[in-house]
Write an enzyme that holds these catalytic residues in place. Structure first.
Site, short mmCIF file in Angstrom:
data_model
loop_
_atom_site.label_atom_id
_atom_site.label_comp_id
_atom_site.label_asym_id
_atom_site.label_seq_id
_atom_site.Cartn_x
_atom_site.Cartn_y
_atom_site.Cartn_z
N PHE A 61 -1.23 -34.80 -12.17
CA PHE A 61 -2.30 -33.80 -12.04
C PHE A 61 -2.07 -33.04 -10.74
O PHE A 61 -1.97 -33.64 -9.67
CB PHE A 61 -3.69 -34.43 -12.02
N ASP A 84 2.70 -34.10 -3.52
CA ASP A 84 1.27 -33.85 -3.73
C ASP A 84 0.51 -35.06 -3.19
O ASP A 84 0.38 -36.08 -3.86
CB ASP A 84 0.97 -33.62 -5.21
N LYS A 104 -8.61 -32.75 -0.72
CA LYS A 104 -9.66 -33.75 -0.94
C LYS A 104 -10.29 -34.33 0.33
O LYS A 104 -11.25 -33.78 0.84
CB LYS A 104 -9.12 -34.86 -1.85
C1 LIG Z 1 -7.69 -33.24 -7.02
C2 LIG Z 1 -6.23 -33.05 -7.07
C3 LIG Z 1 -5.67 -31.76 -7.11
C4 LIG Z 1 -6.50 -30.50 -7.21
O1 LIG Z 1 -7.40 -30.37 -6.15
P1 LIG Z 1 -8.65 -29.35 -6.25
O2 LIG Z 1 -9.24 -29.39 -4.87
O3 LIG Z 1 -9.56 -29.89 -7.31
O4 LIG Z 1 -8.12 -28.04 -6.61
C5 LIG Z 1 -4.30 -31.65 -7.10
N1 LIG Z 1 -3.51 -32.74 -7.04
C6 LIG Z 1 -4.02 -34.00 -6.99
C7 LIG Z 1 -3.11 -35.16 -6.89
C8 LIG Z 1 -5.39 -34.18 -7.02
O5 LIG Z 1 -5.90 -35.43 -6.99
#
Ligand SMILES: *Cc1c(COP(=O)(O)O)cnc(C)c1O
Length: 399
Positions: free
Chosen positions: A138, A222, A251
């Site tokens: 994700f 990420d 986050k």
């Molecule tokens: C939450 C998340 C995102 C996206 O972040 P948003 O602030 O919701 O746009 C991208 N990558 C990972 C691994 C995430 O947990």
């Protein structure tokens, strides 16, 4: 207004792309929350791994209040003090050299993808833009980040989403097969969060490092969910002793104040020259002061040590729940304070989630069957223990 009236107002006016339960949280303290009827909940999800310091932490509250009295917004046309201090601090914590600030995770991923593409464009390799990413990954909801996301439920109906090849997470051979001179980078999470709390297998991140080094491509981390101490080190990659070329954070970085950051090595500093990328709100003094307070508090309160200790407590308890309820629980997995109790396929995870809410424990579902536990990094042993006692009781009462 009563709780029921607030719920009705939300049902009538919010866009219905979420499934909120019928209560309204109005206040929090540490790892506990209260709804408008006065009912208490243990917060084992921290607003999707965001509330690093829990709720109403005095250091974060004071930093936001003080900064709001000085300067809330300025734009990147000028330096601002909290932001340059935050950039310096982040480079020190991550080993990166440069920081671009934005407001969310998906924006940090967009910056990462644009940086990778433009880096090769600037070098004259105009056809080098493909990204390798992983099944179940994700990376966010904007079209570029969505293209890199590896789960159909987020992507169906929004295509076409070209430019990314997905391979099974952990499969080094398949990554090698998909590499080519058109690959700009490999984008990967140290622990797949939304995918179901799946840690990268041992040696996998190092293998990716070796593959991109051979190919002259980039390793893009990420760390939006795994970063800022959640796994016990500042970055999840640091657990594996691997240094990426780019790191995306968001986050938990400002403890709940919206922020995102794309960090990179010095070698990539010229890929995005003035005018090529930007953000109106990115790097604003308010979010930067909040992030500085979070980073200071992580150090002062030794929260990485707490993540280790509470992570061990959590792993032991989740493992014990697995042994106690073998008909319900398939496995327990994760790192630090990013762990999950994975329910068997025949168990209705959404039903269990609802029963936990009724009993006063808030968790989230990741990857379909995983009850994700991602509490504030300063959760106490007593709070975690009491919350897991409730989980035990709820599982014990299931048919
Ligand atoms: C939450 C998340 C995102 C996206 O972040 P948003 O602030 O919701 O746009 C991208 N990558 C990972 C691994 C995430 O947990």
């Amino acid at each position: 207004m009563s709780q029921d009236a607030l719920v009705a107002l939300g049902r009538d006016h919010l866009y219905p792309n979420y499934r909120q339960p019928p209560f309204v949280i109005v206040r929090g303290e540490g790892s506990r929350l209260w709804d408008a009827s006065g009912k208490q909940y243990f917060d084992l999800f921290a607003g999707i791994a965001v509330s690093t310091l829990g709720h109403a932490h005095p250091a974060l509250a004071a930093a936001v209040a003080e900064q709001a009295k000085q300067l809330v917004h300025l734009s990147n046309y000028f330096y601002n003090q909290p932001n340059v201090e935050l950039a310096a601090k982040l480079t020190q914590l991550t080993g990166m050299a440069r920081v671009f600030f934005c407001n969310s995770g998906t924006e940090a991923i967009e910056a990462t993808l644009k940086l990778a593409r433009r880096h090769y464009y600037a070098k004259g390799e105009k056809d080098r833009y493909r990204i390798i990413a992983f099944d179940n990954a994700f990376h966010g909801r904007t079209l570029g980040a969505l293209a890199a996301t590896g789960q159909p439920k987020y992507k169906d109906g929004f295509g076409p989403l070209p430019g990314v090849t997905h391979v099974p997470f952990g499969n080094v051979e398949r990554v090698r097969q998909e590499m080519g001179p058109d690959v700009a980078g490999i984008l990967v999470e140290a622990v797949q969060g939304e995918g179901g709390v799946l840690p990268a297998p041992a040696g996998f991140l190092q293998a990716l490092r070796d593959i991109v080094d051979e190919a002259g491509a980039l390793l893009l981390a990420d760390e939006i969910q795994t970063g800022v101490g959640r796994t016990g080190k500042f970055l999840g990659f640091q657990q594996a002793g691997v240094k990426p070329d780019v790191v995306a954070l968001a986050k938990g970085l400002a403890g709940g104040v919206p922020i995102g950051a794309m960090l990179c090595i010095e070698h990539l500093a010229e890929a995005l020259p003035p005018g090529s990328h930007g953000s109106t709100f990115g790097g604003n003094p308010l979010a930067s002061a909040a992030a500085l307070a979070v980073l200071r508090t992580i150090e002062q309160e030794k929260l990485l040590e707490n993540v280790e200790a509470r992570g061990a407590q959590l792993a032991e308890r989740l493992g014990a729940l697995g042994s106690k309820y073998p008909k319900l629980v398939a496995s327990a997995r994760g790192r630090g304070l990013l762990q999950a109790l994975v329910l068997k396929d025949e168990v209705d995870a959404r039903d269990v989630l609802g029963k936990l809410q009724d009993a006063g424990v808030l968790v989230t579902i990741a990857g379909g069957q995983a009850l994700r536990v991602s509490p504030p990094l300063n959760i106490t042993a007593a709070e975690l223990g009491a919350a897991l006692d409730i989980v035990d009781r709820v599982l014990g009462a299931l048919p």
